[in-house]
Design a protein around this motif. Structure first.
Motif, mmCIF file in Angstrom:
data_model
loop_
_atom_site.group_PDB
_atom_site.id
_atom_site.type_symbol
_atom_site.label_atom_id
_atom_site.label_comp_id
_atom_site.label_asym_id
_atom_site.label_seq_id
_atom_site.Cartn_x
_atom_site.Cartn_y
_atom_site.Cartn_z
ATOM 1 N N GLU A 287 -7.005 -16.775 -20.033
ATOM 2 C CA GLU A 287 -8.000 -16.155 -20.029
ATOM 3 C C GLU A 287 -9.213 -17.625 -19.512
ATOM 4 O O GLU A 287 -10.101 -17.490 -18.602
ATOM 5 C CB GLU A 287 -8.815 -15.458 -20.990
ATOM 6 N N GLN B 290 -9.879 -10.243 -16.145
ATOM 7 C CA GLN B 290 -9.177 -11.520 -16.789
ATOM 8 C C GLN B 290 -8.452 -11.375 -17.787
ATOM 9 O O GLN B 290 -7.247 -11.711 -17.873
ATOM 10 C CB GLN B 290 -10.519 -12.642 -17.133
ATOM 11 N N ALA C 214 -6.770 -14.952 -8.087
ATOM 12 C CA ALA C 214 -6.165 -15.231 -9.478
ATOM 13 C C ALA C 214 -4.726 -14.752 -9.683
ATOM 14 O O ALA C 214 -3.850 -15.578 -10.153
ATOM 15 C CB ALA C 214 -7.139 -14.534 -10.413
ATOM 16 N N ILE D 217 -8.400 -19.045 -16.192
ATOM 17 C CA ILE D 217 -9.105 -18.358 -14.995
ATOM 18 C C ILE D 217 -10.793 -18.479 -14.959
ATOM 19 O O ILE D 217 -11.011 -19.101 -13.742
ATOM 20 C CB ILE D 217 -9.127 -16.773 -15.398
ATOM 21 N N LYS D 218 -11.352 -18.713 -15.961
ATOM 22 C CA LYS D 218 -12.618 -19.029 -15.984
ATOM 23 C C LYS D 218 -13.170 -20.606 -15.534
ATOM 24 O O LYS D 218 -13.955 -20.872 -14.490
ATOM 25 C CB LYS D 218 -13.415 -18.846 -17.318
#
Length: 729
Positions: free
Chosen positions: A486, A645, A499, A489-490
């Protein structure tokens, strides 16, 4: 005159049938005009402009097809030096083959192979997605239509293009040679193309350039799936400074193409990655492939040197489509996409610098290219010329000089050693006899101690292997978590669309980086233990005669024995780092096993750099394959509950566990150390065989009743020493 074919394929991206239909002309007429552009008249020129909406200026610019890329013959002096050394050695080669033992002769020739390899030209590979224009660029650089180029994916084999002077005499008049792979896991080894027996073993067909159409064209009706590699010999200025490799495009409909391109990339000294300008890194697959290539690029010098990354070209092909005013914008887009994907861990493992510092250098390696626009290809051509005429020649000439010097020193050492042996045989047969009896009496003890050293090292390797496997599993459980993904991803700024494709390759990069880090550290530890083993074995081999019979001391050629033993291994495992102590012979062993000249050169510095070189190729193909496969799986998933996410991270974690990704990397660790253990067993056998040969050598000297034979051999050796002391280098 108008280059009609280039206009059709590169600008209009039409097949010959489509082009003919739009113009209302027979296909045969178009083919005739493409072969004879001087027959294109003004009326047809105007019609083409009207049908396709092209101005007369644009059509005239399409006639600006570049001439052959001119490069100075920068290796002429080096080739002349090698030829002088060749001639000098050749005049004695038959005598040496008759007078020397098989092992001694092979050891000398193995050393000379290192000279040949270090004197060879660098390999420049063209990579990229299908339809990127790789073959078109090669034809433009050569100044002639050689490799297949269409706007649909065409090349289905690795095509290596060499200068006609590089062709061995035994190949005769045939300029194109088509080969199959060694096996399912190993392709044709281009480094062995001069070896007649190797080539004939894997040969499919030989002949003229027409074979490229029938054997390397995926669209040919008689497509030959077994073809792995083609070699083309021809005369072109650029081929005096490098070999060119035209590789299949990534992302075609066959896994073979991707595997072929990945394997050939490992033998490349410089890489040109092409991507169409109007879709410049718009596709996630292109970003992934470019990132993977960059993270495995052979290193020139160091990050503080102006030559850093000078062997990398990221090219926006067919740049006229976007226009000169938009080139900088697409460069920035491509740079941002690739830099965002680079793994800091892998960059550090490969280049020894952080991602931020590396990315600053990367920004300057973007170029545009257009066959019919000198302005749009000027920057690329200028940098390519600098690489081929200045950077690589300086690097290679320095290394080749050292290799030639080392070969001469080794050759003189061999003759001096043999002279001592025969002088002892003539002057003091009693000393030889005592040495022989002592070696024979101690043989079982020496072998027992060598085996004990072997068993101790193998046990230590097994302990390293077990620690690596346990540590890797623990690392995965702590680092590859839903929350970690997670966060990734950010950090990357991904959206729902990109993604699923990009995140899996970022995660597999982490697996790969940990594999590299762990094996580099463990290999450096192994190197210390291997050095102890080799020193102890050398002491056992040499110790008897040196301690007890100093007047009859004839040392074992440990460097030659070790080089021969390593060369006889199919794979090296951790023993790749042992080659760091063998100078030019170490580079020869690695290059002969299919790594690039620049990568092999890195191993000669020893220590941490040698450990990095020894493990550099491990895990790359797996990382790419798993990342793409998992990405394809995630694209089709319907994800419910939680934030997107979190849902995506959970799905990815689940898929990684299902695919047993950690186990696949752990299999690589397992294989690496098991190969190392097998290599140590092999070396132990080699050392014992050499001891037995030395005993037999002394026995033969004692059995040689006629002293005239020994004196005759001694005269020949002294003449040889005098002769080779004058050998140019």
């Amino acid at each position: 005159m108008l280059d009609l074919r280039s206009l059709r394929e590169q600008r209009l991206q039409l097949t010959v049938d489509q082009f003919a239909e739009r113009l209302g002309l027979p296909v045969e007429k178009i083919i005739e005009l493409e072969h004879h552009p001087e027959r294109v008249d003004v009326a047809l020129l105007m019609k083409i402009g009207q049908v396709f909406g092209l101005s007369l200026e644009t059509l005239l610019q399409a006639s600006q097809k570049p001439a052959a890329f001119e490069v100075k013959p920068v290796y002429r002096e080096l080739r002349e030096r090698q030829k002088r050394m060749d001639d000098y050695l050749r005049s004695k080669i038959n005598e040496m083959k008759l007078q020397l033992s098989v092992n001694d002769f092979q050891s000398i020739m193995r050393s000379y192979e290192a000279v040949s390899l270090d004197s060879s030209k660098p390999v420049i590979s063209l990579l990229g997605p299908s339809d990127a224009g790789k073959s078109t660029m090669i034809n433009a650089l050569l100044g002639q239509e050689v490799v297949l180029s269409q706007w649909t994916p065409t090349t289905s084999a690795a095509v290596f293009i060499k200068h006609i002077e590089d062709k061995p005499a035994w190949m005769g008049e045939d300029d194109v040679w088509i080969f199959r792979a060694e096996g399912a896991q190993a392709g044709f080894n281009i480094r062995q193309y001069k070896i007649k027996s190797y080539c004939h073993k894997h040969l499919i067909k030989k002949g003229d350039r027409s074979l490229l159409t029938s054997y390397t064209n995926r669209h040919d009706k008689g497509f030959h799936a077994e073809v792995d590699t083609a070699i083309v010999f021809l005369d072109a200025p650029i081929l005096q400074a490098c070999d060119l490799a035209d590789l299949p495009g990534f992302g075609t409909d066959t896994k073979k193409d991707t595997d072929l391109a990945s394997r050939a990339r490992g033998m490349s000294d410089a890489m040109i990655f092409l991507c169409q300008s109007n879709a410049f890194f718009n596709k996630e697959e292109d970003i992934i492939f470019a990132k993977t290539m960059i993270q495995q690029l052979p290193v020139i010098r160091n990050s503080e040197d102006s030559t850093f990354l000078s062997n990398l070209f990221i090219v926006a092909s067919q740049a006229r489509i976007v226009g000169e005013s938009q080139v900088d914008k697409i460069f920035e887009r491509g740079y941002t996409a690739i830099a965002n994907q680079l793994s800091d861990e892998l960059v550090r493992a490969t280049y020894g610098v952080g991602k931020a510092q590396f990315s600053q250098k990367l920004r300057s390696r973007f170029f545009s290219y257009e066959v019919d626009s000198a302005a749009l290809r000027a920057g690329f051509e200028q940098q390519l010329l600098q690489l081929l005429e200045t950077i690589l020649p300086a690097y290679k000439q320095e290394r080749a000089h050292k290799t030639m010097q080392q070969f001469k020193e080794r050759l003189l050492y061999f003759f001096r050693r043999e002279i001592v042996k025969y002088e002892e045989a003539i002057q003091d047969r009693n000393a030889i006899e005592r040495s022989y009896e002592e070696m024979l009496a101690r043989k079982d003890s020496v072998f027992s101690k060598i085996n004990a050293e072997r068993d101790q090292l193998i046990q230590e390797i097994e302990e390293i292997r077990e620690r690596n496997l346990s540590a890797y599993r623990a690392w995965e459980s702590q680092s590859i978590t839903v929350s970690a993904m997670e966060k990734l991803i950010k950090e990357k700024g991904y959206n729902k669309k990109n993604a699923p494709k990009l995140l899996p390759t970022n995660v597999t990069d982490l697996y790969h980086a940990k594999l590299q880090e762990m094996l580099q550290q463990s290999t450096a530890d192994f190197q210390q233990k291997a050095d102890r083993y080799l020193n102890n074995v050398e002491g056992l081999l040499n110790g008897i005669s040196k301690q007890n019979m100093d007047e009859a001391y004839i040392p074992f050629d440990m460097q030659g024995i070790l080089a021969g033993g390593l060369a006889g291994l199919g794979v090296l495992g951790g023993l790749g780092v042992v080659a760091s102590g063998l100078g030019n012979l170490g580079g020869y062993i690695l290059v002969a096993k299919g790594v690039s000249l620049l990568s092999a050169a890195g191993i000669s510095v020893g220590g941490t750099a040698a450990a990095a070189s020894a493990v550099a190729a491990i895990g790359g193909p797996i990382t790419l394959g798993i990342g793409l496969a998992v990405g394809i799986f995630l694209i089709g998933r319907a994800i419910f509950g939680d934030s997107w996410q979190t849902r995506l991270a959970k799905e990815l974690k689940k898929k990684l566990d299902q695919e047993q990704v950690a186990e696949k990397y752990m299999d690589q660790i397992d294989a690496y150390w098991n190969q190392t253990k097998e290599g140590i067993r092999h070396l132990s056998d080699v050392f014992q065989k050499e001891y037995e040969d030395k005993v037999m050598e002394k026995k033969n000297l004692l059995l040689q009743q006629d002293s005239e034979d020994a004196e005759r051999q001694l005269r020949w050796l002294k003449e040889g020493l005098d002769y080779f002391e004058g050998m140019p280098q």
